[in-house]
Scaffold this motif. Structure first.
Motif, short mmCIF file in Angstrom:
data_model
loop_
_atom_site.label_atom_id
_atom_site.label_comp_id
_atom_site.label_asym_id
_atom_site.label_seq_id
_atom_site.Cartn_x
_atom_site.Cartn_y
_atom_site.Cartn_z
N LEU A 126 27.31 15.22 20.01
CA LEU A 126 28.29 14.81 19.09
C LEU A 126 28.74 13.32 19.59
O LEU A 126 29.04 12.58 18.74
CB LEU A 126 29.68 15.71 19.28
N VAL A 127 28.59 13.06 20.75
CA VAL A 127 29.12 11.74 21.19
C VAL A 127 28.09 10.55 20.71
O VAL A 127 28.58 9.69 20.26
CB VAL A 127 29.21 11.63 22.80
N ASN A 128 26.72 11.05 20.89
CA ASN A 128 25.81 9.96 20.30
C ASN A 128 25.76 9.69 18.76
O ASN A 128 25.83 8.75 18.62
CB ASN A 128 24.36 10.59 20.65
N GLN A 129 26.08 10.78 18.26
CA GLN A 129 26.28 10.64 16.75
C GLN A 129 27.64 10.15 16.40
O GLN A 129 27.57 9.30 15.09
CB GLN A 129 26.03 11.97 15.83
N ALA A 130 28.60 10.21 16.84
CA ALA A 130 29.88 9.69 16.66
C ALA A 130 29.89 7.97 17.02
O ALA A 130 30.19 7.17 16.01
CB ALA A 130 31.05 9.80 17.77
N VAL A 131 29.14 7.70 17.96
CA VAL A 131 28.88 6.10 18.23
C VAL A 131 27.90 5.73 17.16
O VAL A 131 28.14 4.50 16.70
CB VAL A 131 28.15 6.11 19.65
N GLU A 132 26.86 6.42 16.69
CA GLU A 132 26.00 6.03 15.68
C GLU A 132 26.75 5.78 14.15
O GLU A 132 26.70 4.68 13.35
CB GLU A 132 24.99 6.99 15.45
N ALA A 133 27.87 6.75 14.24
CA ALA A 133 28.70 6.62 12.90
C ALA A 133 29.46 5.51 12.94
O ALA A 133 29.58 4.80 11.80
CB ALA A 133 29.47 7.81 12.99
N ALA A 134 29.95 5.03 14.03
CA ALA A 134 30.71 3.75 14.09
C ALA A 134 29.81 2.48 13.66
O ALA A 134 30.15 1.67 12.93
CB ALA A 134 31.28 3.56 15.70
N ARG A 135 28.73 2.62 14.40
CA ARG A 135 27.78 1.20 14.15
C ARG A 135 27.45 1.29 12.58
O ARG A 135 26.99 0.19 12.37
CB ARG A 135 26.45 1.58 15.04
N GLN A 136 27.21 2.36 12.13
CA GLN A 136 26.65 2.38 10.60
C GLN A 136 27.81 2.07 9.65
O GLN A 136 27.43 2.14 8.25
CB GLN A 136 25.94 3.79 10.46
N GLN A 137 28.87 1.95 9.93
CA GLN A 137 29.95 1.67 8.97
C GLN A 137 30.80 0.29 9.19
O GLN A 137 31.27 0.11 10.22
CB GLN A 137 31.12 2.75 9.07
N ARG A 138 31.09 -0.37 8.10
CA ARG A 138 31.61 -1.74 7.99
C ARG A 138 32.97 -1.56 8.93
O ARG A 138 33.37 -2.56 9.57
CB ARG A 138 31.87 -2.40 7.00
N GLN A 139 33.90 -0.51 8.34
CA GLN A 139 34.99 -0.65 9.07
C GLN A 139 35.08 -0.37 10.50
O GLN A 139 36.13 -0.84 11.19
CB GLN A 139 36.17 0.55 8.33
N THR A 140 34.16 0.39 11.12
CA THR A 140 34.35 0.71 12.40
C THR A 140 33.40 0.03 13.36
O THR A 140 33.32 0.18 14.71
CB THR A 140 34.18 2.19 12.55
N GLN A 141 32.44 -0.62 12.66
CA GLN A 141 31.17 -1.42 13.46
C GLN A 141 31.82 -2.57 14.79
O GLN A 141 31.37 -2.27 15.79
CB GLN A 141 30.42 -2.25 12.69
N PRO A 142 32.78 -2.97 14.38
CA PRO A 142 33.55 -4.08 15.50
C PRO A 142 33.99 -3.24 16.46
O PRO A 142 34.17 -3.95 17.73
CB PRO A 142 34.70 -4.84 14.68
N GLN A 143 34.50 -2.00 16.55
CA GLN A 143 34.88 -1.05 17.55
C GLN A 143 33.82 -0.36 18.25
O GLN A 143 34.33 0.69 19.05
CB GLN A 143 35.97 -0.39 17.08
N SER A 144 32.68 -0.14 17.60
CA SER A 144 31.63 0.72 18.11
C SER A 144 31.29 0.59 19.54
O SER A 144 31.30 1.75 20.08
CB SER A 144 30.26 0.40 17.25
N GLY A 145 31.39 -0.71 20.39
CA GLY A 145 31.47 -0.67 21.64
C GLY A 145 32.58 -0.16 22.26
O GLY A 145 32.26 0.76 23.39
N PHE A 146 33.77 -0.08 21.90
CA PHE A 146 34.80 0.63 22.35
C PHE A 146 34.73 1.88 22.39
O PHE A 146 35.22 2.61 23.33
CB PHE A 146 36.29 -0.20 21.53
N ILE A 147 34.38 2.41 21.07
CA ILE A 147 34.34 4.21 21.07
C ILE A 147 33.21 4.60 21.76
O ILE A 147 33.35 5.47 22.41
CB ILE A 147 33.94 4.36 19.36
#
Length: 473
Positions: A126-147
């Motif tokens: 779940l954690v790995n895939q949530a981070v991947e979800a953040a990286r793959q989406q424009r709205q959340t990509q800038p916060q992917s490192g924070f997530i």
């Protein structure tokens, strides 16, 4: 004027455990089995964000593409049931909330993973895939490192962080703090049981149309296809496991309907003790989606029923339900889009023998089926809805014939929408008297004041019933 949320699936909340992990991989597929988990988490987080912004989970899920919907539905139901804990954990991990899309994704991951034994996937997945979800989406990509940082810290310090949130009522009970306080005040002996039960998926209950089969006969039909049940109420069955309605024998022909056992109390209670074969003139105010309307027509074979709802689209659902039951073919039911609180716009001046008022409410009694309700409601909603309920009672009471009955009900456990509303009405209407009534039906407690033929109601929803009769003088 209807309050009743639309059902997500044939009367039963989906269990998140049904969405078992697939091998995550990039790229979409036409089948749910090959959809990557990160994509499901993206869409689930978007739905969670919409609910936190005040939109209905039912409506948001309806807009999800069909191939994604089953997995997203299962995930979001679990998130809604664990959102209080997730928000508390997020506050421990980051005092300042990130932008809404990132916050929704982070809370989604925390809600799904904080209880390792109940997680729908391995927590590290779940954690790995949530981070991947953040990286793959424009709205959340800038916060992917924070997530990524927050979730990795959560993995390292999970036990400590969870323990630090245990004293927060919203985290402990996964309901807003005001909701917890209200239930504690109104049910000092049962409040913990009520809040615990709200976390469990609701069972699927059926109402058998006994004009086609006895309850025992239909129960036997279900057993033949491997569906075990227990009898509930006067004509109900509770399934051990939920199934799509197309698997139910005779569903398309109207032989059975999906209806909670507590909701099945309404129709037989309304005219209890009176001759069922009389040509009663009945008003079903706030009738959508039509389950109680159909039950009224089944209980009183010569009745004429007018079913109202303020929403024309929901009136179409009533008509479709009655068509399946064969009721409209009998020309005994009229469905009309109208505001029940404005009789001058729709009433023909002929008094009703009976009125069923399933009034708008917070739906706090059906939070198991609609876990978003707890997060959509605000502390003042119950008082506002109580005013609406009082206005409806005042408007409809003059439409009742002398000696007629009005059954007031809500799917709420809050006393301000049940007992308090009815007592205030009785104080101002001396021609009204209360007949024996169930009052508040509380999940987990043995109900009293039910119609004589009713058995135990099983794992029923929370409801309130008050049966009022108008003086003949």
């Amino acid at each position: 004027m209807s309050h009743k949320p639309q059902t997500h699936q044939a009367g039963a909340s989906p269990r998140p455990a049904a969405a078992r992990p697939q091998s995550p991989r990039t790229g979409d597929s036409s089948t749910a089995q090959s959809l990557p988990l990160w994509r499901q988490l993206q869409v689930a987080a978007a739905v969670v964000q919409a609910v936190r912004a005040g939109r209905s989970l039912t409506a948001e899920l309806a807009s999800v593409t069909p191939e994604l919907r089953p997995g997203v539905q299962a995930l979001t139901f679990q998130v809604m049931r664990q959102l209080g804990r997730a928000m508390a954990l997020r506050e421990k991990l980051a005092n300042k909330a990130p932008p809404p899309a990132a916050d929704a994704l982070l809370c989604t991951a925390l809600a799904l993973s904080w209880q390792g034994d109940d997680a729908p996937y391995p927590v590290h997945t779940l954690v790995n895939q949530a981070v991947e979800a953040a990286r793959q989406q424009r709205q959340t990509q800038p916060q992917s490192g924070f997530i990524n940082g927050c979730l990795r810290r959560f993995l390292r310090e999970r036990e400590t962080l969870v323990a630090e949130t245990d004293n927060d009522p919203q985290a402990r009970w996964n309901h807003p703090r005001w909701w917890v306080t209200r239930v504690q005040d109104e049910y000092p002996e049962d409040w913990q049981k009520l809040l615990d039960m709200a976390q469990q998926p609701a069972p699927m209950s059926l109402r058998v149309d006994t004009r086609h089969h006895s309850v025992a006969e239909y129960q036997a039909q279900l057993l033949v296809i491997g569906l075990a049940t227990q009898a509930v109420g006067a004509s109900g069955l509770q399934l051990e496991r939920a199934v799509p309605v197309h698997q139910l024998p005779g569903f398309a022909q109207g032989h059975v309907s999906v209806q909670d056992a507590a909701a099945q109390v309404a129709a037989p209670l309304l005219l209890q003790g009176r001759e069922a074969g009389q040509a009663w003139r009945i008003l079903d105010a706030c009738a959508a989606p039509g389950g109680k309307t159909g039950h009224l027509l089944a209980c009183y074979p010569n009745a004429q029923v007018l079913a109202l709802d303020v929403d024309a689209e929901r009136c179409q659902r009533i008509a479709e339900n009655l068509q399946r039951l064969g009721a409209q073919n009998e020309a005994r039911a009229e469905v009309r889009a109208a505001d029940a609180a404005q009789p001058a716009q729709w009433w023909d001046g002929v008094a009703f023998d009976a009125i069923l008022l399933d009034a708008p409410c917070t739906a706090s009694g059906i939070v198991r089926r609609h876990p978003d309700v707890r997060w959509l409601r605000r502390p003042g909603d119950s008082a506002q809805l109580a005013q609406t309920q009082a206005r409806l009672l005042k408007a409809l009471w003059p439409l009742l014939s002398p000696g007629g009955r009005l059954l007031y009900c809500t799917c709420s456990v809050f006393r301000s929408e049940g007992e308090d509303t009815v007592q205030a009405f009785l104080q101002h209407n001396t021609d009204a008297r209360m007949l024996p009534s169930p009052g508040h039906l509380i999940p987990g407690k043995i109900p009293t004041g039910l119609p004589v033929k009713h058995n135990a109601l099983g794992e029923h929803d929370g409801f309130y019933y008050a049966l009022l009769e108008k003086d003949r003088d």
